[in-house]
Every structure is written in C-alpha cells, then in structure tokens.
Design an enzyme around this catalytic site. Structure first.
Site, mmCIF file in Angstrom:
data_model
loop_
_atom_site.group_PDB
_atom_site.id
_atom_site.type_symbol
_atom_site.label_atom_id
_atom_site.label_comp_id
_atom_site.label_asym_id
_atom_site.label_seq_id
_atom_site.Cartn_x
_atom_site.Cartn_y
_atom_site.Cartn_z
ATOM 1 N NE ARG A 158 -3.650 9.204 0.134
ATOM 2 C CZ ARG A 158 -4.202 9.491 -1.036
ATOM 3 N NH1 ARG A 158 -4.659 10.678 -1.256
ATOM 4 N NH2 ARG A 158 -4.258 8.593 -1.977
ATOM 5 C CB SER A 234 -7.405 13.660 -3.747
ATOM 6 O OG SER A 234 -7.401 12.534 -4.577
ATOM 7 C CD GLU A 330 -4.862 13.903 0.121
ATOM 8 O OE1 GLU A 330 -4.443 12.844 0.553
ATOM 9 O OE2 GLU A 330 -5.231 14.062 -1.046
#
Ligand code: EPU
Length: 335
Positions: A158, A234, A330
């Site tokens: 990520r 997420s 995130e």
C-alpha cells in the site's frame, strides 16, 4: 464534495477542475504559475481513500482521461495503457472481456486507475504493482510530463514514492499494465479455495469470469457498499512489526493471525486487533466500526470527518494500550 468521497462526508472545495486531456491539466498549471497562485491542490480519484476533516480551501483536480489502448503484444503478454480516470472495476471487467488476465483478484476494489498506481491497491494475494510497468504523470509545479518505471515508483505494501517523497507533486495521467493471455488463477489467499468448493467449482474448470465473481461475492459478504453506508474500505493498514513484537502477542494469543513478511518482520491484521479491543460493531457519535470487518470504519449517517477521526484516535489508543502496536490510517486526512 459529498458525492466525491465514499465516506459521504459533507464538505466543500473552493473549486473542482475535471480535465479530459493532459494538455488541459498542463494549461491549468501554466496559468496558475503565471498568476502566482499558490493555493493548495488536491488530486482525487474515486474518493474511496479520503477523509475530509473540513472544507478544502483550494482546487480539487479530477482526471476524466478514460482511454484504454493496447500499445504492444509479445508472446503471451499484452501491454495496455489505461487513463487514470477509468473506474478500476470497469477496467478489470474490460480486461477479462478482452481475454487479458491478471487482474481477477483485484475485482470490485473501489476507486480509479490513477489511484491504483499511487496506492498500490491489493487484495486476495494480488497487488497492482505486479502488473504495472510504468506510469505517466504530470508535474503539478511545472506541467512537465514525466514517466516513472515501476522500479522508480518504489512500490511496497500500500505504498509508493507518490505517497512519500513525491506526495502531492505529480498527477498520474495513465498507467501502463502488462497482462497475460494465459489465465493463471491465484487461489492461495485465505478463503478463495473454500469459496470455490462451496460453489461446486473445480479448479480445473475455473474461468476468469467465475474467479472474478467469487472475489466479488467474498468482498460483498465482508465489506459495506459505499452507496448504502459511507466508508473508505480498510481504514488502517496492517502493521508490519519486528518478529519479537509478534511473539510477545502470540504468547498471549496463540491463534493470532499473521503473515511472515521476511525473516525479521511479521504483518499482523489490524482488523483482528481492533476486534480484540472490542470495537467491532461499536460506534462513537455517528461514526462506527463495521459489524463484519473491523478494519472498516463507517459513516452511520451524517458523520463529520472530525467524528470519524475521533473514532480513529480512540481505536489507535486502545490498540496501542493492549498490544503495544501503533496502527496507522491508510485513508488520507484532508484539512
Ligand atoms: N480479522 C479479524 N477480525 C476482523 C477482520 C479481520 O479477526 O474484523 C482477521 C481475519 O480473520 C483474518 C485476518 O484478520 O485472519 C485478515 O482479514 P481479511 O482477509 O479480511 O483481510 P484484512 O487484512 O483485514 C486486507 C486488505 C483489504 C483486502 C483484504 C483481502 C489492507 C489494509 N486491507 O484486509 O483491502 O480486501 O486484505 O485481501 O491490507 C482495502 O484496502 O480497502 C481493502 C478492503
């Protein structure tokens, strides 16, 4: 911006500019320079990774570049250049319909192609970086075009250079993918094989479209639809911790899920830790933790960005207290 962020946060921006060709973006940057305009810029994609903490006092940029073109074919490989504004899941479907394979496990991920190259999206054992060859960008300070090889993008979990050293500096205009005419299903992650079995699908009969369908069903069973309940997928990344930290946790929780990253580091699912802290299904104000997947924070209706941030901080605090591990969002906080 409410329609432009999947959390459904009610916020405004001073200006929204959607451009359809690279030259339009370059003309905007040139004019900004001439005018000495230093107001902030925010480049968005599908808005599935954003949390507006308040109004944005600058210009929001959005790409409407939506071409898909084959640039070369070689053996089993097909090279495809895709506009940043193409909706990611439409690209996945388009590729499968064209008999270009490799994207199946990334089905139904929200967002657009440009963000896939910034964020290195991933799911069910696949990551965008495995398929990206290079990325075309425009420098938001000068308007110059610059190409980055996948190596120069410094992809990680990520993560990429566009989230670190070059954060906010370049707009992705196109992403070049290498896909294959040869379908090689990746079934090793978690419950994919089990899902195939319960549907009576034999591995040898599996088609790319059937795999896509299974992935879609798994996602739908765990993740809320943004149109029904605001969320940004997420909310946290899964922390990668020194092995000693994992062993400390495993001594108390022998069943703690984990993935080995290398000899020294282990990835621990943040969703599991959040659930252990008792947050799954709970709320703080109008923000909450999704009932079926604790890694996902949701807008229960009319939540402000500040309310979601307060919930985020409460969860981070509890995970830190209980496991001694810091989990980080995130999602990008704006403002
Ligand atoms: N878990 C719990 N409780 C929860 C959630 C998860 O105990 O509430 C445990 C599960 O039992 C499992 C482990 O945590 O043992 C991993 O769970 P899952 O397979 O659902 O995946 P995840 O690590 O929570 C990541 C991605 C997702 C992606 C899935 C599947 C990140 C930050 N998230 O989640 O990506 O779909 O794997 O590959 O890496 C997204 O980025 O928006 C996203 C949804």
């Amino acid at each position: 911006m409410r329609e432009r962020n999947t959390f459904g946060i009610d916020a405004t921006a001073y200006r929204l500019l959607e451009y359809y060709i690279v030259e339009e973006l370059q003309a905007f940057i040139r004019q900004r320079r001439e005018n000495g305009d230093t107001t902030p810029l925010l480049h968005i994609g599908g808005g599935s990774n954003l949390l507006f903490l308040g109004d944005f006092e600058g210009t929001v940029l959005h790409s409407g570049i939506r071409h898909i073109e084959v640039t070369a074919e070689e053996g089993d490989s097909v090279y495809v250049r895709v506009g940043a504004g193409v909706i990611w899941d439409e690209w996945v479907q388009y590729a499968i319909d064209s008999s270009w394979y490799g994207l199946e496990n990334l089905s139904l991920i929200p967002g657009e192609v440009g963000a896939s190259a910034v964020q290195n999206i991933g799911a069910y054992g696949a990551e965008a970086k495995d398929l990206i060859l290079f990325v075309d960008t425009v420098d938001l300070r000068t308007g110059e075009v610059r190409h980055f090889t996948a190596e120069e993008c410094r992809y990680g979990y990520r993560d990429s250079i566009f989230k670190r050293e070059l954060r906010g500096r370049y707009a992705v205009t196109h992403v070049h993918f290498r896909l294959s005419h040869n379908f090689q299903p990746r079934l090793d992650y978690g419950n994919i094989r089990h899902a195939l079995q319960t549907r009576g699908i034999e591995e040898c009969d599996l088609t790319p479209q059937a795999l896509r369908q299974v992935i879609i069903e798994i996602r739908r069973s765990k993740l809320p639809e943004p149109s029904e309940m605001g969320n940004a997928g997420s909310f946290f990344t899964n922390p990668i911790v020194p092995r000693a930290d994992y062993e400390r946790i495993a001594a108390l929780h022998p069943d703690a899920p984990h993935y080995d990253v290398d000899a020294d580091r282990v990835k621990i699912p943040a969703g599991w830790m959040i659930e252990q802290c008792g947050w799954k299904g709970r709320s703080l104000g109008r923000a909450g933790v999704y009932e079926k997947q604790a890694l996902v924070l949701v807008n229960r209706g009319g939540a402000t960005g500040q309310e979601v941030a307060a919930l985020c901080h409460a969860i981070q605090h509890d995970v830190q207290e209980r496991f001694g591990i810091r989990i980080t969002p995130e999602v990008n906080f704006i403002g």
